[in-house]
Design an enzyme around this catalytic site. Structure first.
Site, PDB file in Angstrom:
ATOM      1  N   GLU A 108      -5.182   4.630   8.642  1.00  0.00           N
ATOM      2  CA  GLU A 108      -6.388   4.840   7.820  1.00  0.00           C
ATOM      3  C   GLU A 108      -7.525   5.422   8.658  1.00  0.00           C
ATOM      4  OE1 GLU A 108      -7.779   2.163   4.863  1.00  0.00           O
ATOM      5  OE2 GLU A 108      -5.778   1.429   4.358  1.00  0.00           O
ATOM      6  N   ASP A 261       1.006  -0.325   9.743  1.00  0.00           N
ATOM      7  CA  ASP A 261       0.731  -1.227   8.627  1.00  0.00           C
ATOM      8  C   ASP A 261       1.875  -1.022   7.645  1.00  0.00           C
ATOM      9  OD1 ASP A 261      -0.081  -2.508   6.346  1.00  0.00           O
ATOM     10  OD2 ASP A 261      -1.993  -1.456   6.139  1.00  0.00           O
ATOM     11  N   ASN A 263       2.585  -3.063   5.101  1.00  0.00           N
ATOM     12  CA  ASN A 263       2.299  -3.690   3.808  1.00  0.00           C
ATOM     13  C   ASN A 263       3.432  -4.609   3.367  1.00  0.00           C
ATOM     14  OD1 ASN A 263      -0.342  -3.032   2.726  1.00  0.00           O
ATOM     15  ND2 ASN A 263       0.319  -0.885   2.806  1.00  0.00           N
TER      16      ASN A 263
END
Length: 374
Positions: A108, A261, A263
């Site tokens: 991100e 990441d 998730n």
């Protein structure tokens, strides 16, 4: 209060005209002590020889943070000023600087923040950066930084998972299973998820080559099956890269770390695939959305991987969710873990209700581990 900066140019002979500028906005008080400064006590010195420090960190893109929905619904407990990127990026850079890392994988990452802030700042710290844009239309992506005094980059590769699924021979079995369900096919091909592979050679021991993988898998509550497919795509692709490097550099040890990441909590199929080598076709992940269920597909990979940061109770902590989503997967056959930097306590993350906050610049917590080539 505003800040005024006054500059008087001088040399041995002449004093020039005074130039001044005044800050446009009010200068606010700083956040005070931050929990990451306690973590810095464990990373106060740089590593050497065959040891290296790795960080993976989702730094919360401004793209998703600068909206009324975020301020009022997702993170209403966080003061609006502390959600602004001009505030958060100062904490992020200070936090990263104190880790004295040799490899930093970020997710991100806003393109503008990478270009204007992270890249120039970390270059001064001796870290070379690479940016991998997410899809074709999203202004954020992945970043990988490596310490130039410790590593030389041999090459780099990146894939858009949706494109790789349709074109790479190593993914034929996954693609075949996906094509049997149009809804499933449309959904996974619509994702902008990317993965990167930065191939580094150790300068301390040139016989050691390290593949640094980085990714950020798709998030949606009913998408365990999509994430497991994506996790399979990434590890199959990295495995193929490793096989090619072993042939290209005979006699050299080729290691792998995969940061990101995901998730996915440790009970999900991705963690099982990576740490046991098997994700069978009867896993509940495959049926997380009935009409998109993945049928008759088992995934296998033969690398002996472990989680270098373990499985903490949380690496993501918001008012609505807390769980372990971020990992540094490492090749246990060629690497050992020397230190896992302790995570902030539950009390620390709850001081300001949840993350992000005035002292935590992201809703995620950095995972930091010291590894050593065997």
């Amino acid at each position: 209060m505003k800040l005024k900066l006054e500059c008087i140019p001088v040399n041995d002979v002449t004093v020039g005209p005074t130039v001044e500028t005044i800050s446009k906005g009010q200068v606010e008080a700083g956040p005070g002590p931050c929990p990451f400064e306690t973590r810095h006590l464990f990373t106060s010195s740089k590593l050497n020889n065959t040891s290296f420090r790795c960080v993976t960190y989702n730094i919360l893109a401004d793209l998703y943070c600068d909206s009324d929905f975020t301020r009022n619904v997702l993170h209403p407990y966080c003061p609006p000023y502390a959600l602004q990127i001009d505030y958060r990026k100062q904490l992020i850079m200070k936090e990263l600087q104190g880790y004295n890392a040799d490899i930093i994988c970020l997710q991100e990452v806003d393109n503008k923040v990478y270009i204007n802030n992270l890249k120039p700042f970390l270059e001064v710290e001796g870290l070379q950066g690479l940016f991998y844009k997410k899809g074709k239309t999203v202004a954020e992506g992945l970043a990988c930084f490596y310490r130039q005094a410790r590593f030389e980059m041999l090459k780099e590769e990146t894939i858009l998972l949706a494109d790789a699924l349709q074109s790479k021979p190593c993914l034929e079995d996954i693609w075949k299973a996906v094509q049997e369900n149009k809804l499933l096919k449309d959904r996974i091909l619509d994702r902008s998820t990317v993965a990167s592979a930065t191939i580094l050679q150790s300068k301390d021991d040139p016989n050691k080559i390290l593949i640094v993988g980085n990714t950020h898998l798709y998030f949606h509550p009913d998408a365990d099956h999509i994430r497991l497919l994506q996790g399979g795509i990434v590890i199959y692709w990295l495995r193929e890269i490793r096989i090619k490097l072993i042939k290209e550099y005979p006699g050299k040890s080729v290691s792998l770390i995969l940061c990101g990441d995901f998730n996915s909590v440790p009970s999900c199929g991705i963690y099982r695939l990576y740490t046991t080598g098997i994700a069978l076709d009867d896993l509940p992940d495959w049926k997380s959305k009935a009409e998109e269920a993945v049928l008759n597909l088992s995934l296998f990979q033969d690398m002996d991987l472990g989680s270098a940061g373990g499985t903490p109770k949380f690496t993501n902590y918001t008012a609505g969710f807390a769980g372990c989503l971020d990992y540094i997967f490492y090749d246990k056959s060629t690497l050992v873990v020397e230190q896992v930097i302790p995570f902030p306590s539950l009390e620390e993350v709850r001081v300001h209700t949840a993350l992000p906050s005035i002292v935590f610049p992201s809703d995620h917590i950095a995972v930091i581990s010291d590894l050593r080539f065997t």
